[in-house]
Design a protein around this motif. Sequence first.
Motif, PDB file in Angstrom:
ATOM      1  N   ASN A  93      40.502   0.410  -7.537  1.00 13.55           N
ATOM      2  CA  ASN A  93      39.093   0.920  -7.657  1.00 13.55           C
ATOM      3  C   ASN A  93      39.253   2.458  -7.454  1.00 13.55           C
ATOM      4  OD1 ASN A  93      37.134  -1.259  -7.737  1.00 13.55           O
ATOM      5  ND2 ASN A  93      37.536  -1.598  -5.400  1.00 13.55           N
ATOM      6  N   ALA A  94      40.299   3.048  -6.886  1.00  9.20           N
ATOM      7  CA  ALA A  94      40.337   4.441  -7.329  1.00  9.20           C
ATOM      8  C   ALA A  94      40.699   4.742  -8.702  1.00  9.20           C
ATOM      9  CB  ALA A  94      41.207   4.917  -6.202  1.00  9.20           C
ATOM     10  N   GLN A  95      41.669   3.919  -9.039  1.00 12.82           N
ATOM     11  CA  GLN A  95      42.202   4.279 -10.314  1.00 12.82           C
ATOM     12  C   GLN A  95      40.949   3.902 -11.570  1.00 12.82           C
ATOM     13  OE1 GLN A  95      45.631   2.091 -11.265  1.00 12.82           O
ATOM     14  NE2 GLN A  95      46.648   2.251  -9.485  1.00 12.82           N
ATOM     15  N   ARG A  96      40.210   2.993 -11.139  1.00 15.26           N
ATOM     16  CA  ARG A  96      39.142   2.534 -12.041  1.00 15.26           C
ATOM     17  C   ARG A  96      38.350   3.710 -12.321  1.00 15.26           C
ATOM     18  NH1 ARG A  96      33.974   1.101 -11.027  1.00 15.26           N
ATOM     19  NH2 ARG A  96      34.404   0.900  -8.804  1.00 15.26           N
ATOM     20  N   ARG A  97      37.565   4.565 -11.201  1.00 11.77           N
ATOM     21  CA  ARG A  97      36.999   5.533 -11.255  1.00 11.77           C
ATOM     22  C   ARG A  97      37.739   6.679 -12.030  1.00 11.77           C
ATOM     23  NH1 ARG A  97      35.797   3.970  -6.042  1.00 11.77           N
ATOM     24  NH2 ARG A  97      37.487   5.165  -5.113  1.00 11.77           N
ATOM     25  N   GLN A  98      39.033   6.904 -11.829  1.00 13.02           N
ATOM     26  CA  GLN A  98      39.806   7.969 -12.638  1.00 13.02           C
ATOM     27  C   GLN A  98      39.655   7.651 -14.187  1.00 13.02           C
ATOM     28  OE1 GLN A  98      43.343   8.225 -10.759  1.00 13.02           O
ATOM     29  NE2 GLN A  98      42.601   8.977  -8.666  1.00 13.02           N
ATOM     30  N   VAL A  99      40.131   6.318 -14.325  1.00 13.27           N
ATOM     31  CA  VAL A  99      40.039   5.842 -15.843  1.00 13.27           C
ATOM     32  C   VAL A  99      38.967   6.223 -16.566  1.00 13.27           C
ATOM     33  CG1 VAL A  99      40.619   4.173 -17.328  1.00 13.27           C
ATOM     34  CG2 VAL A  99      42.025   4.458 -15.343  1.00 13.27           C
ATOM     35  N   VAL A 100      37.861   5.736 -15.898  1.00 14.15           N
ATOM     36  CA  VAL A 100      36.345   5.778 -16.600  1.00 14.15           C
ATOM     37  C   VAL A 100      36.077   7.266 -16.563  1.00 14.15           C
ATOM     38  CG1 VAL A 100      34.001   5.463 -16.325  1.00 14.15           C
ATOM     39  CG2 VAL A 100      35.502   3.570 -15.662  1.00 14.15           C
ATOM     40  N   SER A 101      36.438   8.244 -15.898  1.00  6.52           N
ATOM     41  CA  SER A 101      36.098   9.356 -15.984  1.00  6.52           C
ATOM     42  C   SER A 101      36.781  10.107 -17.215  1.00  6.52           C
ATOM     43  CB  SER A 101      36.517  10.205 -14.643  1.00  6.52           C
ATOM     44  OG  SER A 101      36.133  11.747 -14.785  1.00  6.52           O
ATOM     45  N   ALA A 102      38.078   9.806 -17.067  1.00  2.00           N
ATOM     46  CA  ALA A 102      38.962  10.330 -18.165  1.00  2.00           C
ATOM     47  C   ALA A 102      38.409   9.915 -19.643  1.00  2.00           C
ATOM     48  CB  ALA A 102      40.547  10.009 -17.916  1.00  2.00           C
ATOM     49  N   LEU A 103      37.905   8.488 -19.809  1.00  2.00           N
ATOM     50  CA  LEU A 103      37.522   7.778 -21.184  1.00  2.00           C
ATOM     51  C   LEU A 103      36.102   8.604 -21.320  1.00  2.00           C
ATOM     52  CD1 LEU A 103      39.929   5.943 -20.650  1.00  2.00           C
ATOM     53  CD2 LEU A 103      38.226   4.056 -21.401  1.00  2.00           C
ATOM     54  N   VAL A 104      35.472   8.982 -20.365  1.00  2.00           N
ATOM     55  CA  VAL A 104      34.196   9.655 -20.617  1.00  2.00           C
ATOM     56  C   VAL A 104      34.351  10.991 -21.537  1.00  2.00           C
ATOM     57  CG1 VAL A 104      32.093  10.512 -19.588  1.00  2.00           C
ATOM     58  CG2 VAL A 104      32.635   8.362 -19.145  1.00  2.00           C
ATOM     59  N   GLY A 105      35.330  11.615 -20.781  1.00  2.00           N
ATOM     60  CA  GLY A 105      35.907  13.029 -21.095  1.00  2.00           C
ATOM     61  C   GLY A 105      36.233  12.852 -22.355  1.00  2.00           C
ATOM     62  N   ALA A 106      37.203  11.968 -22.808  1.00  2.00           N
ATOM     63  CA  ALA A 106      37.758  11.848 -24.077  1.00  2.00           C
ATOM     64  C   ALA A 106      36.503  11.428 -25.227  1.00  2.00           C
ATOM     65  CB  ALA A 106      38.832  10.767 -23.888  1.00  2.00           C
ATOM     66  N   ALA A 107      35.707  10.550 -24.738  1.00  2.00           N
ATOM     67  CA  ALA A 107      34.713  10.317 -25.730  1.00  2.00           C
ATOM     68  C   ALA A 107      34.001  11.331 -25.998  1.00  2.00           C
ATOM     69  CB  ALA A 107      33.826   9.217 -25.273  1.00  2.00           C
ATOM     70  N   ARG A 108      33.669  12.130 -25.069  1.00  2.00           N
ATOM     71  CA  ARG A 108      32.794  13.429 -25.171  1.00  2.00           C
ATOM     72  C   ARG A 108      33.257  14.507 -26.118  1.00  2.00           C
ATOM     73  NH1 ARG A 108      32.875  18.687 -22.965  1.00  2.00           N
ATOM     74  NH2 ARG A 108      30.864  19.765 -23.034  1.00  2.00           N
ATOM     75  N   LYS A 109      34.864  14.509 -25.882  1.00  2.00           N
ATOM     76  CA  LYS A 109      35.500  15.702 -26.931  1.00  2.00           C
ATOM     77  C   LYS A 109      35.317  14.971 -28.223  1.00  2.00           C
ATOM     78  CE  LYS A 109      40.142  17.590 -27.643  1.00  2.00           C
ATOM     79  NZ  LYS A 109      41.442  17.567 -27.113  1.00  2.00           N
ATOM     80  N   LEU A 110      35.632  13.825 -28.574  1.00  2.00           N
ATOM     81  CA  LEU A 110      35.589  13.190 -29.975  1.00  2.00           C
ATOM     82  C   LEU A 110      34.263  13.252 -30.516  1.00  2.00           C
ATOM     83  CD1 LEU A 110      37.612  10.001 -29.232  1.00  2.00           C
ATOM     84  CD2 LEU A 110      38.379  12.116 -30.688  1.00  2.00           C
ATOM     85  N   ALA A 111      32.997  13.391 -29.662  1.00  2.00           N
ATOM     86  CA  ALA A 111      31.893  13.373 -30.186  1.00  2.00           C
ATOM     87  C   ALA A 111      31.402  14.663 -30.564  1.00  2.00           C
ATOM     88  CB  ALA A 111      30.730  12.737 -29.150  1.00  2.00           C
ATOM     89  N   LEU A 112      31.873  15.516 -29.571  1.00  2.00           N
ATOM     90  CA  LEU A 112      31.437  17.101 -30.002  1.00  2.00           C
ATOM     91  C   LEU A 112      32.197  17.523 -31.076  1.00  2.00           C
ATOM     92  CD1 LEU A 112      31.189  18.527 -26.494  1.00  2.00           C
ATOM     93  CD2 LEU A 112      29.327  17.913 -28.037  1.00  2.00           C
TER      94      LEU A 112
END
Length: 305
Positions: A93-112
């Motif tokens: 569960n702790a890994q899940r939160r980290q992975v989702v947070s990292a994916l959101v950051g990567a998606a934000r970078k690509l979108a910008l």
Amino acid sequence: MPSMTDELIQRLYEEPPDGFVAARTAAINEAKQTGDRDAAKRLAALKKPTVAAWVVNLLALRRPDLIEQLVDLSTALRDAQRGLDGDQLRELNAQRRQVVSALVGAARKLALEAEPGAKLPLGEVEATLTAAMAEPSIAAQVRTGRLIRSATYAGFGEVPRPRLRLVTDDTDLEDDAEVEVDDSAEVVEFPTQSSRERQAAERRRREFEQRRRELKRELSAAQAAERRADEQLERAEAAERDAGHLVDDLDAELAELERRRTEAQADVARRKQARRNAERETAAARRQVGDVQAALEDLESGEPD
């Protein structure tokens, strides 16, 4: 191997949503011009994604490796839940939160990078990725890179099935019927039903069967009405989609006509200026002709005998 149409669809879903309709219209027109009816039909069925869906699509299309990490982790989480491994579950569960947070950051970078300064609904992006981790069907949709709206999930993990157990209660049996015991034979006997009870039971059975038949008829009628409504909805959606595409086509034609009108106006202005220049040159030439004629006449009038 993806076809040219698949590659075109991928490019459409990689573009920011604001330009989706115009790009789709251009692609449809090009397919029609080349005679590719199937491609034109596939393109016409595409729907414009929301901004959140576009951001997730970018991540799935440009960084599929990150989506695979999310899917692998979700599989491990489900295995831990089935095995009731508390320590492993907490760690995952702790890994899940980290992975989702990292994916959101990567998606934000690509979108910008694709659209600098864009306002991004990152909360919806996070909710979609969390839902993909919890539901394999949503993860499969995310993998396609063709989401049209964000997804949500009310909880995480599999819903446990209820445990069933057989319950017996001797008291209920004693309340339903009086038991007569013959001590000598040690046999338990139940009283037989009376004629009135049998008639009441038969009446309830007939009423039950009649009600079941009525409900089956109602169900068949409702299902037929549902099918008709679905067909009507499909026709309405197709008509709406065709009308929307017609509007898009007319908008594109109108834009082209406006461009041509602007060019024509500029050409008229250039030709008008050229006419004015020609008029001035003509007037100057005429004046010169008059001056030369006058000089010639003066000269001829003073010619010696």
